[in-house]
Design an enzyme around this catalytic site. Sequence first.
Site, PDB file in Angstrom:
ATOM      1  N   GLY A 104      -5.031   5.275  17.143  1.00 32.09           N
ATOM      2  CA  GLY A 104      -4.529   6.482  16.480  1.00 32.09           C
ATOM      3  C   GLY A 104      -3.024   6.530  16.339  1.00 32.09           C
ATOM      4  N   THR A 105      -2.307   5.881  17.247  1.00 34.54           N
ATOM      5  CA  THR A 105      -0.846   5.996  17.253  1.00 34.54           C
ATOM      6  C   THR A 105      -0.217   5.033  16.253  1.00 34.54           C
ATOM      7  OG1 THR A 105      -0.865   6.744  19.522  1.00 34.54           O
ATOM      8  CG2 THR A 105       1.206   5.865  18.713  1.00 34.54           C
ATOM      9  N   ASP A 106       0.253   5.604  15.154  1.00 32.28           N
ATOM     10  CA  ASP A 106       0.842   4.782  14.096  1.00 32.28           C
ATOM     11  C   ASP A 106       2.154   5.382  13.595  1.00 32.28           C
ATOM     12  OD1 ASP A 106      -0.181   7.017  12.899  1.00 32.28           O
ATOM     13  OD2 ASP A 106      -1.419   5.973  11.424  1.00 32.28           O
ATOM     14  N   ARG A 165     -10.492  -1.474   7.179  1.00 31.45           N
ATOM     15  CA  ARG A 165      -9.573  -2.467   7.773  1.00 31.45           C
ATOM     16  C   ARG A 165      -9.088  -2.001   9.145  1.00 31.45           C
ATOM     17  NH1 ARG A 165      -4.746   0.241   9.035  1.00 31.45           N
ATOM     18  NH2 ARG A 165      -3.097  -0.071   7.513  1.00 31.45           N
ATOM     19  N   LYS A 224       0.870  -1.178   0.000  1.00 33.11           N
ATOM     20  CA  LYS A 224       0.000   0.000   0.000  1.00 33.11           C
ATOM     21  C   LYS A 224       0.905   1.225   0.000  1.00 33.11           C
ATOM     22  CE  LYS A 224      -2.406   1.790   3.649  1.00 33.11           C
ATOM     23  NZ  LYS A 224      -3.569   2.070   4.536  1.00 33.11           N
ATOM     24  N   GLN A 259     -11.876   8.477  10.605  1.00 31.95           N
ATOM     25  CA  GLN A 259     -11.912   7.041  10.966  1.00 31.95           C
ATOM     26  C   GLN A 259     -12.982   6.722  12.003  1.00 31.95           C
ATOM     27  OE1 GLN A 259      -9.735   5.092   9.277  1.00 31.95           O
ATOM     28  NE2 GLN A 259      -8.734   6.894   8.418  1.00 31.95           N
ATOM     29  N   SER A 281      -5.151  12.022  16.339  1.00 35.91           N
ATOM     30  CA  SER A 281      -3.774  12.301  15.896  1.00 35.91           C
ATOM     31  C   SER A 281      -2.981  12.920  17.046  1.00 35.91           C
ATOM     32  CB  SER A 281      -3.795  13.280  14.724  1.00 35.91           C
ATOM     33  OG  SER A 281      -4.713  12.885  13.750  1.00 35.91           O
ATOM     34  N   LYS A 315       3.684   9.911  18.253  1.00 39.48           N
ATOM     35  CA  LYS A 315       2.248  10.011  18.560  1.00 39.48           C
ATOM     36  C   LYS A 315       1.949   9.269  19.855  1.00 39.48           C
ATOM     37  CE  LYS A 315      -0.041  10.467  14.068  1.00 39.48           C
ATOM     38  NZ  LYS A 315      -0.905   9.725  13.127  1.00 39.48           N
TER      39      LYS A 315
HETATM   40  P1  NAD Z   1      -8.708  13.061  10.987  1.00 42.73           P
HETATM   41  O1  NAD Z   1      -7.731  14.091  10.600  1.00 42.73           O
HETATM   42  O2  NAD Z   1      -9.962  12.898  10.220  1.00 42.73           O
HETATM   43  O3  NAD Z   1      -9.143  13.292  12.537  1.00 42.73           O
HETATM   44  C1  NAD Z   1      -8.153  13.580  13.508  1.00 42.73           C
HETATM   45  C2  NAD Z   1      -8.673  13.310  14.908  1.00 42.73           C
HETATM   46  O4  NAD Z   1      -7.619  13.585  15.837  1.00 42.73           O
HETATM   47  C3  NAD Z   1      -9.826  14.190  15.320  1.00 42.73           C
HETATM   48  O5  NAD Z   1     -10.558  13.534  16.331  1.00 42.73           O
HETATM   49  C4  NAD Z   1      -9.111  15.426  15.892  1.00 42.73           C
HETATM   50  O6  NAD Z   1      -9.916  16.151  16.790  1.00 42.73           O
HETATM   51  C5  NAD Z   1      -7.953  14.768  16.606  1.00 42.73           C
HETATM   52  N1  NAD Z   1      -6.744  15.588  16.681  1.00 42.73           N
HETATM   53  C6  NAD Z   1      -6.158  16.294  15.691  1.00 42.73           C
HETATM   54  N2  NAD Z   1      -5.028  16.873  16.141  1.00 42.73           N
HETATM   55  C7  NAD Z   1      -4.905  16.522  17.451  1.00 42.73           C
HETATM   56  C8  NAD Z   1      -3.942  16.798  18.456  1.00 42.73           C
HETATM   57  N3  NAD Z   1      -2.873  17.538  18.210  1.00 42.73           N
HETATM   58  N4  NAD Z   1      -4.135  16.258  19.673  1.00 42.73           N
HETATM   59  C9  NAD Z   1      -5.206  15.478  19.936  1.00 42.73           C
HETATM   60  N5  NAD Z   1      -6.133  15.161  19.009  1.00 42.73           N
HETATM   61  C10 NAD Z   1      -5.983  15.688  17.781  1.00 42.73           C
HETATM   62  O7  NAD Z   1      -7.885  11.699  11.059  1.00 42.73           O
HETATM   63  P2  NAD Z   1      -8.431  10.213  10.972  1.00 42.73           P
HETATM   64  O8  NAD Z   1      -8.395   9.770   9.560  1.00 42.73           O
HETATM   65  O9  NAD Z   1      -9.693  10.062  11.724  1.00 42.73           O
HETATM   66  O10 NAD Z   1      -7.251   9.427  11.727  1.00 42.73           O
HETATM   67  C11 NAD Z   1      -7.098   9.551  13.125  1.00 42.73           C
HETATM   68  C12 NAD Z   1      -5.782   8.940  13.535  1.00 42.73           C
HETATM   69  O11 NAD Z   1      -5.778   7.548  13.231  1.00 42.73           O
HETATM   70  C13 NAD Z   1      -4.564   9.527  12.824  1.00 42.73           C
HETATM   71  O12 NAD Z   1      -3.539   9.703  13.780  1.00 42.73           O
HETATM   72  C14 NAD Z   1      -4.182   8.461  11.835  1.00 42.73           C
HETATM   73  O13 NAD Z   1      -2.823   8.489  11.496  1.00 42.73           O
HETATM   74  C15 NAD Z   1      -4.557   7.219  12.603  1.00 42.73           C
HETATM   75  N6  NAD Z   1      -4.786   6.029  11.795  1.00 42.73           N
HETATM   76  C16 NAD Z   1      -4.372   4.848  12.283  1.00 42.73           C
HETATM   77  C17 NAD Z   1      -4.575   3.693  11.568  1.00 42.73           C
HETATM   78  C18 NAD Z   1      -4.153   2.364  12.134  1.00 42.73           C
HETATM   79  O14 NAD Z   1      -4.203   1.366  11.427  1.00 42.73           O
HETATM   80  N7  NAD Z   1      -3.790   2.288  13.369  1.00 42.73           N
HETATM   81  C19 NAD Z   1      -5.198   3.744  10.314  1.00 42.73           C
HETATM   82  C20 NAD Z   1      -5.663   4.981   9.854  1.00 42.73           C
HETATM   83  C21 NAD Z   1      -5.449   6.116  10.602  1.00 42.73           C
END
Ligand code: NAD
Length: 325
Positions: A224-226, A114, A71, A142, A203, A230
């Site tokens: 969220g932590t990836d 996923r 990917k 997400q 994030s 983070k």
């Molecule tokens: P998004 O940008 O749509 O939403 C971001 C979210 O994080 C919102 O709830 C926002 O309020 C919050 N946020 C933004 N900046 C912040 C900060 N500095 N401190 C605290 N909260 C904050 O993103 P998304 O697509 O919903 O993704 C959310 C997270 O999930 C991202 O960190 C992304 O990298 C991670 N993610 C992880 C996986 C995985 O497989 N583990 C897959 C996809 C995304």
Amino acid sequence: MSDGVLIVGEDVCAEVVSSKDAFDAVEAVFGAMASGDAYNFPVIREAIGYADALYGFKSGFDKAGKTLGVKSGGYWPGNMDKGLTNHQSTIFLFDPDTGMLQALVGGNYLTAVRTAASSSVSIAHLARKDAKVLGMVGAGHQSSFQLCAAAEQRAFEKVVAWNPHPEMLPRLESVAEELGLAFEAVSPEQLGEEADVIITITSAFEPLLMKDWIKPGTHIACMGTDTKGKQEVDPALLARATVFADEIAQSVSIGEAQHAIRDGLIGEGDITPVGAVINGTHPGRQDAAEITLFDGTGVGLQDLAVASVAAVKAEQAGKATRVAL
Ligand code: NAD
């Protein structure tokens, strides 16, 4: 799949891959990873110094599922303003017998589905059966996928939610309403007090939930932590909890466990692959008071597994385009 390259667009992926399809594919690949039949290659993820973007590759090979691929994509924080999702990716599938390109599959919907399947698999295998309240920390792209997939695993009655940006919560509230679930915006302390299952999907770069706010018996999926740096929860919570992960190598380096490991609060040996629970080689939750924590870092094999389902189902439904290379 026959000759040529199959092209499966975003809309088609959303039509043919259900949340249940994603659950089954992700559960199977986590099991294959734990039994050594599938492995992920080292992740490349770079800040490219343009458009604030993070770009990279996640790849792997599943010998059991015969899935090989990559990917490619990342995170463009300015996309929301352009009416696009911040995550952008495409999945490339290759024939493991010949190395020939088999399919190009849109990765945006599949990434969300996923990732939701990952926390959902952890809930299915680790949360208490009688869990009634779901806590959501995060309200971005997400989060609605996470909420929908979690709701398929337990008979939740209520969602309690907190987000650092409260103006984003009404969208999540409408998703809960569509699922027939009561919804309440709460403080993070109250969320910990009430929730039986918690999903964190932000994030954040600092802890949003502290150890003492979490009640016994809770299952927490940290999603969220990836990336290095983070963080969503108090590292002391990982020392208090029984910790599971999609993949230990990622959990300790780019996942939620990176902080507890760095602080010497837990060791790598304290983390169990969730696939071991799926395969029955680890008992999982052992009592109703245990706190279980799943560190879902997101592995390439999840993407390949759902992309493979998308390619097969799209072709069966006559919804994919096939081109000769
Ligand atoms: P998004 O940008 O749509 O939403 C971001 C979210 O994080 C919102 O709830 C926002 O309020 C919050 N946020 C933004 N900046 C912040 C900060 N500095 N401190 C605290 N909260 C904050 O993103 P998304 O697509 O919903 O993704 C959310 C997270 O999930 C991202 O960190 C992304 O990298 C991670 N993610 C992880 C996986 C995985 O497989 N583990 C897959 C996809 C995304």
